[in-house]
Design a protein around this motif. Structure first.
Motif, short mmCIF file in Angstrom:
data_model
loop_
_atom_site.label_atom_id
_atom_site.label_comp_id
_atom_site.label_asym_id
_atom_site.label_seq_id
_atom_site.Cartn_x
_atom_site.Cartn_y
_atom_site.Cartn_z
N ASP A 183 0.96 -1.08 0.00
CA ASP A 183 0.01 -0.11 -0.28
C ASP A 183 0.30 1.02 -0.14
OD1 ASP A 183 -1.99 1.53 -0.09
OD2 ASP A 183 -3.02 0.99 1.74
N VAL A 185 -0.20 5.61 0.55
CA VAL A 185 -1.13 6.27 0.83
C VAL A 185 -0.79 7.55 1.01
CG1 VAL A 185 -3.07 7.38 2.40
CG2 VAL A 185 -3.00 5.17 1.93
N HIS A 187 -0.89 11.93 1.13
CA HIS A 187 -1.23 12.85 2.62
C HIS A 187 -2.07 14.20 1.25
CE1 HIS A 187 0.54 10.85 6.02
NE2 HIS A 187 -0.23 10.41 5.43
N HIS A 212 -3.48 -0.41 14.30
CA HIS A 212 -3.66 0.61 14.02
C HIS A 212 -1.92 1.11 14.12
CE1 HIS A 212 -7.83 0.80 15.90
NE2 HIS A 212 -8.09 1.34 14.75
N TYR A 224 -2.20 10.76 10.99
CA TYR A 224 -3.10 10.24 10.77
C TYR A 224 -3.25 9.15 10.80
CZ TYR A 224 -2.93 13.85 6.76
OH TYR A 224 -2.63 14.95 5.73
N SER A 225 -4.16 8.76 11.73
CA SER A 225 -4.90 7.60 11.95
C SER A 225 -5.45 6.10 11.03
CB SER A 225 -5.47 7.15 12.90
OG SER A 225 -4.72 7.81 14.26
N TYR A 226 -4.35 5.38 10.84
CA TYR A 226 -4.89 3.93 9.91
C TYR A 226 -4.97 3.09 10.84
CZ TYR A 226 -3.12 7.75 6.33
OH TYR A 226 -2.75 8.73 5.42
N ARG A 227 -6.48 2.37 9.70
CA ARG A 227 -6.16 0.97 10.62
C ARG A 227 -5.51 0.12 9.28
NH1 ARG A 227 -11.33 0.56 10.41
NH2 ARG A 227 -11.62 -0.02 8.12
N LEU A 235 -3.85 -0.24 4.17
CA LEU A 235 -4.07 1.27 5.39
C LEU A 235 -5.58 1.83 4.34
CD1 LEU A 235 -1.12 3.25 4.75
CD2 LEU A 235 -1.75 1.53 6.54
N THR A 236 -6.68 1.90 5.71
CA THR A 236 -7.57 2.37 6.17
C THR A 236 -7.47 3.60 7.28
OG1 THR A 236 -9.13 0.74 4.80
CG2 THR A 236 -10.03 2.34 6.07
N GLU A 237 -8.30 4.75 6.70
CA GLU A 237 -7.83 5.86 7.20
C GLU A 237 -9.15 5.55 8.00
OE1 GLU A 237 -7.85 10.66 7.31
OE2 GLU A 237 -6.72 9.89 5.76
N GLN A 240 -8.14 12.24 12.01
CA GLN A 240 -7.02 12.78 11.86
C GLN A 240 -7.33 13.55 13.19
OE1 GLN A 240 -7.25 15.00 8.55
NE2 GLN A 240 -7.12 13.63 7.52
#
Length: 400
Positions: A183, A185, A187, A212, A224-227, A235-237, A240
């Motif tokens: 992945d 991502v 910003h 997380h 930013y916090s992702y799972r 990653l899934t946001e 914030q």
């Protein structure tokens, strides 16, 4: 390995300009001359030692990150050993073939070392420590990767592309080698903060819950916090957290209790205590606090550390060239500034504890040195352990 081209625009140049100011030569610490020995009359009895000499401590490995494309920089990852009792460092060589290894991390099993390749065509490199064989490099999909960490499971490598403002995930196989990126991502929101030309991801770490991962972005004033999908590496946001505009968050460190964290703001010269929700991955950033730097001094706080018992926190102050000591109070919810001590070097870019927490290593980029401090277990006080160790453009020290 292709050396690539150094990026000179935007925030990337700001990360590298300090090395040019340092000049081409690293500062070499010269020990003071030994005191003259007292003469003993030839017919006098030899003195008797009151206690037998201590056995020398078993030396531990130390790896040092640098810039290989900078004037006066190193030629690869610096290899050294340190005495866990005294903190004395002895250089043992260089691991060449790794370009611009400005940040280092080790696998939880201790068998593999990982380095960013902080270049335009950013990458991450794996090194098997048993024989120091380079296991290969993978693209991070962005420019200027400046931080990486290994997920506690040992299955995923997390990296932050500073220039591109993106974060990447790579799988780690059973040998420690890296697979193709799972992945990437970027910003894109919110907009860059005051004085910034774009997002600048500066750190990517795992939260205390393990599910997380959090990315600190200096350019967008956001964490930013992702799972993280532990099976797929995607990653899934989920959240914030925003600092004051222009604060420029750089580095986040969690309290061992898992409910609080501490954030260093590079541009704002402040720190903040943060709340963390382990169930949701949400971070709540508290009010700005002092770094302890001298008023009027241009200072860029760099990195936080917290002792294993959660009693004290330390901050590296670049510019003020000090280490700030904080008492951690209210079960981790509060920081109280106690004092600062000189780092005995110039521009402490990164700090790290030895595995037992008895020593603190500070990498001083401009002076090209690594300072070592003993950590008092009761008071948290720091004391310099001998002369700093000379190492070209030292930007990261990883004691194992």
């Amino acid at each position: 390995m292709d050396r690539g081209t150094e990026v000179t625009g935007g925030g990337w140049s700001r990360r590298r300009f300090v090395g040019a100011l340092a000049g081409a030569a690293a500062v070499v610490a010269v020990p003071a001359p030994a005191a003259p020995l007292r003469q003993r009359p030839h017919n006098a009895p030899a003195p008797v030692a009151e206690t037998p000499p201590k056995e020398p401590s078993a030396l531990r490995p130390l790896y040092i990150g640098t810039y290989t494309s900078m004037d006066g920089g190193g030629t690869g990852i610096g290899l050294a050993a340190y005495d866990p009792a005294t903190g004395e460092i002895t250089g043992t060589g260089t691991l060449t073939g790794v370009a611009d290894p400005s940040y280092l991390a080790v696998h939880p099993n201790g068998r593999t070392l990982y380095a960013v390749n902080e270049r335009t065509d950013g990458g991450v490199t794996a090194v098997r420590l048993a024989d120091r064989k380079i296991l290969g490099s993978r693209s991070t999909g962005g420019a200027g990767p400046c931080h990486l960490s290994v997920h506690p499971s040992g299955r995923w490598l997390l990296s932050a592309n500073y220039t591109s403002g993106s974060v990447a995930v790579h799988p780690i196989d059973a040998t420690g080698a890296l697979g193709e990126r799972t992945d990437l991502v970027a910003h894109s929101s919110p907009a860059p903060g005051p004085g910034q030309q774009g997002p600048h991801a500066h750190q990517f770490i795992t939260g205390p819950d393990g599910g997380h991962v959090l990315a600190v972005d200096l350019g967008t004033d956001t964490v930013y916090s992702y799972r993280l999908d532990l099976a797929k590496g995607t990653l899934t946001e989920v959240a914030q957290a925003h600092t004051k505009p222009g604060a420029g968050p750089r580095h986040l460190t969690f309290h061992p209790g898992g409910r609080y964290a501490y954030l260093a703001d590079e541009a704002g010269n402040t720190v903040a205590a943060c709340g963390y929700d382990r169930a949701t991955g949400h971070l709540t950033i508290g009010a700005p606090q002092s770094t302890g730097s001298t008023p009027g001094t241009t200072n860029y706080p760099a990195q936080f550390l917290v002792t294993a018992d959660g009693a004290y926190a330390y901050l590296a102050n670049r510019g003020d060239n000090t280490l700030a000591r904080y008492a951690v109070e209210a079960d981790g919810a509060q920081l109280r500034l106690l004092d600062t001590v000189p780092v005995h070097g110039d521009f402490p870019r990164q700090i790290a504890f030895s595995p037992d927490g008895r020593l603190l290593f500070a990498s001083n980029q401009r002076s090209g040195t690594v300072s070592v401090f003993t950590v008092d277990a009761r008071s948290g006080e720091l004391r310099l352990a001998g002369e700093p160790f000379a190492s070209p453009v030292a930007v990261c020290a990883l004691p194992l």
